[in-house]
Scaffold this active site. Structure first.
Site, PDB file in Angstrom:
ATOM      1  N   LYS A 189       2.509  -5.996  11.512  1.00  0.00           N
ATOM      2  CA  LYS A 189       3.278  -4.723  11.254  1.00  0.00           C
ATOM      3  C   LYS A 189       3.612  -4.401  12.430  1.00  0.00           C
ATOM      4  CE  LYS A 189       7.422  -3.565   9.013  1.00  0.00           C
ATOM      5  NZ  LYS A 189       8.346  -3.371   9.577  1.00  0.00           N
ATOM      6  N   ASP A 221       7.587  -8.636   7.423  1.00  0.00           N
ATOM      7  CA  ASP A 221       9.147  -8.335   6.826  1.00  0.00           C
ATOM      8  C   ASP A 221       9.715  -9.641   6.337  1.00  0.00           C
ATOM      9  OD1 ASP A 221       9.351  -7.419   9.175  1.00  0.00           O
ATOM     10  OD2 ASP A 221      10.809  -5.975   8.697  1.00  0.00           O
ATOM     11  N   ASP A 245      -2.158 -10.148  -0.304  1.00  0.00           N
ATOM     12  CA  ASP A 245      -1.307  -9.587  -0.798  1.00  0.00           C
ATOM     13  C   ASP A 245      -0.160 -10.314  -1.898  1.00  0.00           C
ATOM     14  OD1 ASP A 245      -2.905  -9.685  -4.014  1.00  0.00           O
ATOM     15  OD2 ASP A 245      -1.476  -7.643  -3.786  1.00  0.00           O
ATOM     16  N   ASP A 249       1.395 -14.011  -3.108  1.00  0.00           N
ATOM     17  CA  ASP A 249       2.097 -13.901  -4.898  1.00  0.00           C
ATOM     18  C   ASP A 249       3.647 -14.546  -4.605  1.00  0.00           C
ATOM     19  OD1 ASP A 249       0.636 -13.009  -6.651  1.00  0.00           O
ATOM     20  OD2 ASP A 249       1.458 -12.181  -7.890  1.00  0.00           O
TER      21      ASP A 249
HETATM   22  C1  IPM Z   1      -5.076 -10.503  -6.156  1.00  0.00           C
HETATM   23  C2  IPM Z   1      -5.233  -9.475  -7.158  1.00  0.00           C
HETATM   24  C3  IPM Z   1      -6.473  -8.112  -6.949  1.00  0.00           C
HETATM   25  C4  IPM Z   1      -5.774  -8.182  -5.763  1.00  0.00           C
HETATM   26  C5  IPM Z   1      -6.646  -7.191  -7.588  1.00  0.00           C
HETATM   27  C6  IPM Z   1      -6.075  -7.814  -9.416  1.00  0.00           C
HETATM   28  C7  IPM Z   1      -6.974  -6.237  -7.603  1.00  0.00           C
HETATM   29  O1  IPM Z   1      -3.226  -9.282  -7.217  1.00  0.00           O
HETATM   30  O2  IPM Z   1      -6.604 -11.187  -6.285  1.00  0.00           O
HETATM   31  O3  IPM Z   1      -3.786 -11.259  -5.552  1.00  0.00           O
HETATM   32  O4  IPM Z   1      -4.641  -7.389  -4.923  1.00  0.00           O
HETATM   33  O5  IPM Z   1      -6.457  -8.844  -4.676  1.00  0.00           O
HETATM   34 MG    MG Z   2      -2.279 -10.225  -5.925  1.00  0.00          MG
END
Ligand code: IPM
Ligand code: MG
Length: 354
Positions: A189, A221, A245, A249
C-alpha cells in the site's frame, strides 16, 4: 531421521491432524520413510492445562523437532481472555520463536470442485497461485497498547519492517518463482504506508539479482479486486503479514473452500505445516471437518522437509482421485455427490495411496 511434532490444538484441529497422520502412515509404508512422532499442546487446550498458550514443555519439544504439524487454535471459550494469553498468541509465539518468516499458501482451483465455486467457471479455471506471506513482522508483532483517559479508551498497533526482514522474504519468493512461472506480484500500500514504500524499494533492488523474473507491484486494495476479476493472472503473490493473512482467506474461495488450503511456514531451521482454516468450533467433534487441507499440508511437508517430491505427488494425486470419485465433506458437497465425514475422507485418501 526426521522428528515430527504434532500440535493438534483446538476445535477441529485434532480431528484433521488425526486423518493427516493416517495418510502419512500410508505413505510411510509405501516409501519406507523414516521419522518419529511426538505430540504437544498449544492454544486453548494448553491454556486449560497449564495457563499458557505455548507452555514450556511444548517449547522443549519444538526445540527437539525438525517439523511441526499443527491443527488449529482458538475458540469462543477463550475469546474473553486478555491478548497475551489468547490461544492465537501460542501460534504467533511459535512462529516468531522458530523464526518462521515465510508462509507459503498455495491456492489452486481443483477442476472437480468448479461447481462448488461461487465464481463463474471461466474466472477460476486454471488458477494456480502461491501466496508468499511474510509471517513474523508487521502489525502482528509491532508495538501495541491500550490506554484509558477518563471515559475514553484508545488503542494502537504499529506496522514495522526493516530492510533485512523485507529482503529475505522477497528473496524467498524470487527463488520459488524460478521453479514456477517466473512471475511475482508484490503487494503493498505504497501510496499510503511508509513500510510499503520501503517494501517496494527493496523488491525493486532484489529483482535486479533475478533477471529472469518479472516483478510487478499492486496496491493491496487493487489486488483484492484483481483476485476476483482475473485470478489466473497471478503466479506468486508476495506480501507483508496482515495483507497476506487477508488475501489468503479471500483467495481460498477460488479453490472452492478454506477446507482445501494447506500451508507451510519455513525459516532457516524447523518448518511448520498447517491447514489455513481455523478451529471451526461450530462443527468440532462432529466428524464434519474437511481433512484435505491438513492432508495437503502433509504433502507440502513431504515435498519440502522430506525432499520427497514423489511421495508428495502421491498424496496430491490421491486427493484428486477421491474428488473425481465424488467423495465430499460438507463444505464442498453438492447434490448428487457422496457426502462423507472427516474420518471417511481420510480413510479414502489413505486407501488410494496404498
Ligand atoms: C492464519 C490465522 C492466524 C493469523 C491467526 C489464527 C492468528 O488467521 O494463519 O491465517 O492471523 O495469522
Ligand atoms: Mg488467517
Amino acid at each position: 531421521m526426521i522428528e515430527i511434532l504434532l500440535l493438534p490444538g483446538d476445535g477441529v484441529g485434532p480431528e484433521v491432524v488425526e486423518q493427516a497422520m493416517i495418510v502419512l502412515d500410508a505413505v510411510k509404508s509405501k516409501y519406507s520413510l523414516e521419522y518419529t512422532i511426538s505430540e504437544g499442546m498449544i492454544g486453548g487446550q494448553a491454556i486449560d492445562a497449564t495457563g499458557k498458550p505455548l507452555p514450556q514443555e511444548t517449547l522443549k519439544k519444538v526445540q527437539a523437532s525438525d517439523v511441526i504439524i499443527l491443527g488449529s487454535v482458538g475458540g469462543p471459550k477463550w475469546d474473553a481472555l486478555p491478548s497475551d494469553i489468547r490461544p492465537e498468541k501460542g501460534l504467533l509465539e511459535l512462529r516468531k520463536g522458530s523464526d518462521l518468516f515465510a508462509n507459503l499458501r498455495p491456492v489452486k482451483c481443483w477442476p472437480q470442485l468448479l461447481e462448488q465455486s461461487p465464481f463463474k467457471n471461466h474466472v477460476v479455471e486454471g488458477v494456480d497461485i502461491l501466496i508468499v506471506r511474510e509471517l513474523i513482522g508487521g502489525a502482528y508483532f509491532g508495538k501495541k497498547g491500550t490506554s484509558h483517559e477518563g471515559e475514553s479508551t484508545a488503542a494502537f498497533d504499529t506496522i514495522e519492517y526493516n530492510d533485512m526482514q523485507i529482503r529475505r522474504i522477497i528473496k524467498k519468493a524470487m527463488d520459488i518463482a524460478g521453479t514456477r512461472r517466473n512471475r511475482i506480484t508484490s503487494v503493498d500500500k505504497a501510496n499510503v504506508l511508509e513500510t510499503s514504500r520501503l517494501w517496494r524499494k527493496i523488491a525493486e533492488e532484489e529483482a535486479l539479482n533475478y533477471p529472469k523474473i518479472t516483478l510487478n507491484h499492486l496496491y493491496v486494495d487493487n489486488c483484492a479486486m484483481q483476485l476476483c476479476l482475473n485470478p489466473a493472472q497471478f503466479d506468486i503473490i508476495v506480501t507483508e503479514n496482515m495483507f497476506g493473512d487477508i488475501l489468503s482467506d479471500q483467495a481460498s474461495v477460488l479453490g472452492a473452500s478454506l477446507g482445501m488450503l494447506p500451508s507451510a511456514s519455513i525459516g532457516e531451521g524447523i518448518a511448520l505445516y498447517e491447514p489455513i482454516h481455523g478451529s471451526a468450533p461450530d462443527i468440532a467433534g462432529q466428524n464434519k471437518a474437511n481433512p484435505l487441507a491438513a492432508i495437503l499440508s502433509v504433502a507440502m511437508m513431504l515435498d519440502i522437509s522430506f525432499n520427497h517430491r514423489q511421495a508428495a505427488e502421491d498424496v496430491e494425486k490421491a486427493v484428486e482421485n477421491v474428488l473425481i470419485a465424488g467423495l465430499r465433506t460438507a463444505d464442498i458437497w453438492t447434490k448428487g455427490l457422496g457426502l462423507v465425514g472427516t474420518r471417511e475422507m481420510g480413510k479414502a485418501i489413505a486407501e488410494q495411496i496404498k
